[in-house]
Enzyme design. Sequence first.
Site, PDB file in Angstrom:
ATOM      1  N   SER A  44       1.363  -1.184  -0.317  1.00 38.05           N
ATOM      2  CA  SER A  44       0.047  -0.308   0.359  1.00 38.05           C
ATOM      3  C   SER A  44       1.002   1.539   0.072  1.00 38.05           C
ATOM      4  CB  SER A  44      -0.903   0.304   1.170  1.00 38.05           C
ATOM      5  OG  SER A  44      -1.733  -1.173   1.308  1.00 38.05           O
TER       6      SER A  44
HETATM    7  N1  SAH Z   1       0.518  -5.805   4.187  1.00 32.13           N
HETATM    8  C1  SAH Z   1       0.753  -5.949   2.659  1.00 32.13           C
HETATM    9  C2  SAH Z   1       0.368  -5.265   1.597  1.00 32.13           C
HETATM   10  C3  SAH Z   1      -0.035  -6.764   0.665  1.00 32.13           C
HETATM   11  S1  SAH Z   1      -1.150  -7.192  -0.069  1.00 32.13           S
HETATM   12  C4  SAH Z   1       2.475  -5.627   2.813  1.00 32.13           C
HETATM   13  O1  SAH Z   1       2.591  -4.033   3.701  1.00 32.13           O
HETATM   14  O2  SAH Z   1       2.972  -5.692   1.835  1.00 32.13           O
HETATM   15  C5  SAH Z   1      -2.155  -7.535   0.412  1.00 32.13           C
HETATM   16  C6  SAH Z   1      -1.973  -9.180   0.877  1.00 32.13           C
HETATM   17  O3  SAH Z   1      -2.643 -10.067   1.044  1.00 32.13           O
HETATM   18  C7  SAH Z   1      -1.538  -9.893  -0.579  1.00 32.13           C
HETATM   19  O4  SAH Z   1      -0.645 -10.368  -0.107  1.00 32.13           O
HETATM   20  C8  SAH Z   1      -2.618 -11.048  -0.386  1.00 32.13           C
HETATM   21  O5  SAH Z   1      -2.420 -12.079  -1.216  1.00 32.13           O
HETATM   22  C9  SAH Z   1      -2.788 -11.428   0.431  1.00 32.13           C
HETATM   23  N2  SAH Z   1      -4.226 -12.013   0.702  1.00 32.13           N
HETATM   24  C10 SAH Z   1      -5.316 -12.348   0.410  1.00 32.13           C
HETATM   25  N3  SAH Z   1      -6.283 -13.464   0.471  1.00 32.13           N
HETATM   26  C11 SAH Z   1      -5.514 -13.323   1.584  1.00 32.13           C
HETATM   27  C12 SAH Z   1      -6.368 -13.946   2.706  1.00 32.13           C
HETATM   28  N4  SAH Z   1      -7.323 -15.047   3.032  1.00 32.13           N
HETATM   29  N5  SAH Z   1      -5.191 -15.033   4.137  1.00 32.13           N
HETATM   30  C13 SAH Z   1      -4.073 -14.146   3.881  1.00 32.13           C
HETATM   31  N6  SAH Z   1      -3.183 -13.563   3.004  1.00 32.13           N
HETATM   32  C14 SAH Z   1      -4.543 -13.256   2.119  1.00 32.13           C
END
Ligand code: SAH
Length: 213
Positions: A61
């Site tokens: 983000s």
């Molecule tokens: N907090 C992260 C943002 C990652 S984007 C950062 O600082 O980089 C959102 C993430 O959520 C992705 O990596 C995606 O694979 C994950 N995601 C999506 N659905 C999910 C689920 N049901 N359980 C765990 N992770 C999930």
Amino acid sequence: MDYAALRKRMVEEQLIRRGISSQGLLRAFYEIERHRFIPEQLGMNAYADFPVPIGESQTISQPYIVALMTESLELKTTDKVLEIGTGSGYQCAILAMLSREVYSVERLASLSNRAQALFKELGYGNIRLKIGDGTLGWEEFAPYDKIMVTAASPCIPAPLLEQLDEGGRLILPLGQGLGQVLTLVEKKDGKINSRDICGCVFVPLVGEYGYPQ
Ligand code: SAH
């Protein structure tokens, strides 16, 4: 590249100027090397004012959104925190600096493993990662004082509400595509109160209580 200078500018122009004021939080943004969490070839965008791809069609983000979500949780150094969507690990590192311990669940093994290796290299001792469906939470270590979901969900996953402690806070984006709303949920006297923070755009939360694959 002078990453320290870019970091200072990010804090001043993107965070302070937009009203982020928590000193501990600003310190975490000064100190944590965001470029370490981003694919090397995109290093020049590490401190930019927009989301950046981290592989597997996922994104880290925009710094301001990371700050806004973190600030809204009002973290205490004694808090146990659950994060859903480890991704690059950057948000997790910010949470870990401001709380006692962080549990983070990621559904994609490649991202979780990369974050794990980085945390080891950087010497974080209060982060535990799990590969799996985060819409189910992480029962083993519940309840949590604070929960943050960093992917957009159609509704508040029931297991997360159950695993949130009394007096706890949960922040998550609700909705789809461009119609998402960042929502802050509080559990008080057994009741659930929620309020909208702002519009936002996140990748979808894919899982049993999220969106289908
Ligand atoms: N907090 C992260 C943002 C990652 S984007 C950062 O600082 O980089 C959102 C993430 O959520 C992705 O990596 C995606 O694979 C994950 N995601 C999506 N659905 C999910 C689920 N049901 N359980 C765990 N992770 C999930």
